[in-house]
Structures are given as structure tokens and as C-alpha cells.
Write a protein that holds these residues in place. Structure first.
Motif, short mmCIF file in Angstrom:
data_model
loop_
_atom_site.label_atom_id
_atom_site.label_comp_id
_atom_site.label_asym_id
_atom_site.label_seq_id
_atom_site.Cartn_x
_atom_site.Cartn_y
_atom_site.Cartn_z
N TYR A 252 0.92 -1.18 0.22
CA TYR A 252 0.00 -0.06 0.14
C TYR A 252 0.81 1.12 0.04
O TYR A 252 1.84 1.32 0.85
CB TYR A 252 -0.85 -0.16 1.21
N ALA A 253 0.60 2.00 -0.90
CA ALA A 253 1.35 3.31 -1.08
C ALA A 253 0.75 4.62 -0.14
O ALA A 253 -0.55 4.53 -0.01
CB ALA A 253 1.29 3.80 -2.37
N PRO A 254 1.36 5.30 0.27
CA PRO A 254 0.75 6.50 1.20
C PRO A 254 0.00 7.34 0.37
O PRO A 254 0.40 7.39 -0.82
CB PRO A 254 2.04 7.18 1.82
N ASN A 255 -0.97 7.84 0.90
CA ASN A 255 -1.78 8.78 0.19
C ASN A 255 -1.26 10.17 0.04
O ASN A 255 -1.86 10.82 -0.93
CB ASN A 255 -3.39 8.80 0.80
N GLU A 256 -0.30 10.48 0.75
CA GLU A 256 0.53 11.75 0.56
C GLU A 256 1.75 11.65 1.01
O GLU A 256 2.29 10.57 1.75
CB GLU A 256 -0.30 13.00 1.38
N ASP A 257 2.60 12.40 0.64
CA ASP A 257 4.02 12.39 0.92
C ASP A 257 4.26 13.24 2.27
O ASP A 257 4.34 14.52 1.96
CB ASP A 257 4.84 12.81 -0.28
N GLU A 258 4.41 12.80 3.29
CA GLU A 258 4.50 13.63 4.42
C GLU A 258 5.84 13.56 5.24
O GLU A 258 5.94 14.12 6.25
CB GLU A 258 3.30 13.08 5.62
N VAL A 259 6.90 12.94 4.44
CA VAL A 259 8.04 12.61 5.16
C VAL A 259 8.84 13.85 5.15
O VAL A 259 8.76 14.63 4.34
CB VAL A 259 8.72 11.58 4.52
N LYS A 260 9.64 13.94 6.28
CA LYS A 260 10.70 15.22 6.41
C LYS A 260 11.87 14.94 5.83
O LYS A 260 12.28 13.97 5.58
CB LYS A 260 10.82 15.71 7.82
N PRO A 261 12.66 15.85 5.40
CA PRO A 261 13.89 15.71 4.67
C PRO A 261 14.81 14.71 5.56
O PRO A 261 14.87 14.72 6.80
CB PRO A 261 14.49 17.09 4.53
N HIS B 265 -1.48 3.53 9.28
CA HIS B 265 -0.25 3.89 9.50
C HIS B 265 -0.04 5.48 9.32
O HIS B 265 -1.01 6.18 8.68
CB HIS B 265 0.61 3.39 8.00
N TRP B 266 0.47 6.10 10.54
CA TRP B 266 0.14 7.74 10.48
C TRP B 266 1.85 8.21 10.32
O TRP B 266 2.88 7.51 10.94
CB TRP B 266 -0.06 7.74 11.59
N LEU B 267 2.19 9.32 9.74
CA LEU B 267 3.22 9.86 9.56
C LEU B 267 2.98 11.38 9.73
O LEU B 267 2.31 12.05 9.10
CB LEU B 267 3.79 9.66 7.95
N ASN B 268 3.62 11.88 10.78
CA ASN B 268 3.69 13.38 11.17
C ASN B 268 2.46 14.05 11.25
O ASN B 268 1.95 14.73 10.60
CB ASN B 268 4.62 14.23 10.09
N GLY B 269 1.49 13.15 12.14
CA GLY B 269 0.21 13.45 12.36
C GLY B 269 -0.82 13.29 11.19
O GLY B 269 -2.00 13.67 11.46
N ASN B 270 -0.53 12.77 10.22
CA ASN B 270 -1.44 12.23 9.09
C ASN B 270 -1.53 10.89 8.91
O ASN B 270 -0.52 10.32 8.84
CB ASN B 270 -1.02 13.19 7.71
N MET B 271 -2.70 10.24 8.73
CA MET B 271 -2.97 8.86 8.49
C MET B 271 -2.79 8.81 6.87
O MET B 271 -3.46 9.36 6.25
CB MET B 271 -4.48 8.44 8.73
#
Length: 237
Positions: free
Chosen positions: A151-160, A178-184
Motif C-alpha cells: 500500500y502506497a501512502p496517500n500523501e508524501d508527509e516525510v521530512k528531509p 499507518h500515520w506519519l507526522n500527524g497524518n494517516m
């Protein structure tokens, strides 16, 4: 000025008496035991000082390149092997922070079966990656926050690279987030029709034990790149 008296009826419990006396004195009431218990549902899997609670894969010794540095659990160099928790978990909520070196790759693998196979053959992977500089990012289901190759993430929320990211993984009754930086960024249901279709088209299709365990260990992956983890905590659901 008349004094106020507190009337205590026969048979009143000691806890109730204490609460009445505190209220009469103007002091704040002590939280009930249920409130105290709620504060202690979380437990830390990494104490910031030692590798207590972790082993190498399949019960082996933790590789020397896994080190505790300034309160972080750091893979300083490749070749140390994956590390896994001493305990297994079924339904849980896991929170942690991570940062990756430039172009780096790692992963958080959960529900790992207790056999002698590599951890990725049985557990699902939350991908840890430097999206912008990783040299071989073939598809979005390999990017940060994904269920690797599923499953691909629905948004690119990763930090540098070099900045800490906040991750949360929630597993309950077959439903996973799966949550990344406050976003599911990913939500899926294990063993659903959609899951089965994706599994058949993934690299894991030839591994019969993949994602079959209803409980398992949590692993941090050695993919050869420097990675930092901290504030690793979990609560069972």
C-alpha cells in the motif's frame, strides 16, 4: 462566622469519606484509580540508555553497530542485522520518532513470527526512507510510510533526511493504520479481498507465512544505512 460540618453517614466507604473531607477543605480531589491507570497504558520499548528489551533476530545477540547515542537508538553502520522486541504484540498502538541518513532506507516491521526466517518474510513493514534521495525508489508503495510493496501512502508527509519524523502504527481487529507526522497515510484491512489481491501481486506472494501471524514481535531493520529511533512506546489494545 459559622463553621461548616461534613455529615458522614454510617456505612460510607473510607475512599468516599476521604473525598468528602477533601471537598470540604477546599483541596482538589485526588484522581480516581481509573485515571491513574489510563496514564500508565503506554510503556516504553526503549529506555534511552540501554538495549534492554531488544535482541537480534531469532534471539541472537544485538549487533555492535546498534548503539545508544544521546538518548537515541542508532544503527551506526550496516551489517549489524535487524533487532526485535523481547515481547510479542497482537493488537497495539505503537508510536516512535525516526530520522534517516541521506538516501537511506530502514523499516519498522510488526507482527513478526517467532521462527528462524528473516523478519520481512512474516511481518508487515512500515517503510522508513529518504524519499527524495533514495536511488532506487521504484514505486510509491516503497516510499516512507507505506506498507512496503503493498500500500502506497496517500500523501508524501516525510521530512528531509536528518530531521525526525513521528510515526504511529495502529493494529486492531485486523484493521491497520499507518500515520506519519500527524497524518494517516495508509489504512487497510488484513486478509480482506483487497489485501489478498495486493498480496498476490507483491514480492511476498511466494512466502506462505507472510502476514499470517495474529501476534508477533516488532523489528527495526538494518538495511545498511544509518538510522536513528527514539521515544519508542506501545500500548496494547
Amino acid at each position: 462566622m459559622m463553621k461548616k460540618f461534613t455529615v458522614i453517614k454510617p456505612g460510607t466507604s473510607l475512599l468516599a469519606v476521604a473525598a468528602m473531607l477533601l471537598a470540604a477543605s477546599g483541596c482538589e480531589q485526588v484522581p480516581e484509580k481509573t485515571d491513574v491507570k489510563a496514564d500508565h497504558q503506554w510503556r516504553y520499548l526503549f529506555d534511552g540508555e540501554t538495549l534492554h528489551g531488544w535482541t537480534g533476530a531469532n534471539g541472537s545477540q544485538v549487533g555492535e553497530a546498534w548503539q545508544v547515542i544521546n538518548g537515541n537508538l542508532v544503527l551506526t553502520d550496516g551489517g549489524a542485522g535487524d533487532i526485535v522486541t523481547a515481547d510479542q504484540f497482537a493488537d497495539f498502538e505503537l508510536e516512535l520518532e525516526w530520522k534517516i541518513s541521506e538516501g537511506g532506507n530502514s523499516g519498522i516491521i510488526y507482527r513478526v513470527a517467532g521462527d528462524n526466517a528473516p523478519v520481512w518474510m512474516s511481518g508487515m513493514e512500515y517503510q522508513v526512507l529518504d524519499n527524495s534521495a533514495f536511488p532506487n525508489l521504484e514505486k510509491l508503495s516503497h516510499s516512507a510510510g507505506s506498507v512496503f510493496d503493498m500500500y502506497a501512502p496517500n500523501e508524501d508527509e516525510v521530512k528531509p533526511a536528518g530531521e525526525f519524523n513521528k510515526t504511529r502504527i495502529r493494529v486492531e481487529d485486523g484493521k491497520v493504520e499507518h500515520w506519519l507526522n500527524g497524518n494517516m497515510v495508509v489504512s487497510y484491512e488484513l486478509w480482506s479481498e483487497d489485501w489478498d489481491t495486493r498480496l498476490a501481486n507483491s514480492k511476498f506472494s511466494s512466502y506462505p507465512e507472510f502476514a499470517r501471524s495474529e501476534s508477533g514481535f516488532i523489528a527495526l531493520q538494518d538495511h545498511g544505512d544509518k538510522v536513528w529511533y527514539r521515544n519508542i512506546r506501545i500500548r496494547e489494545l
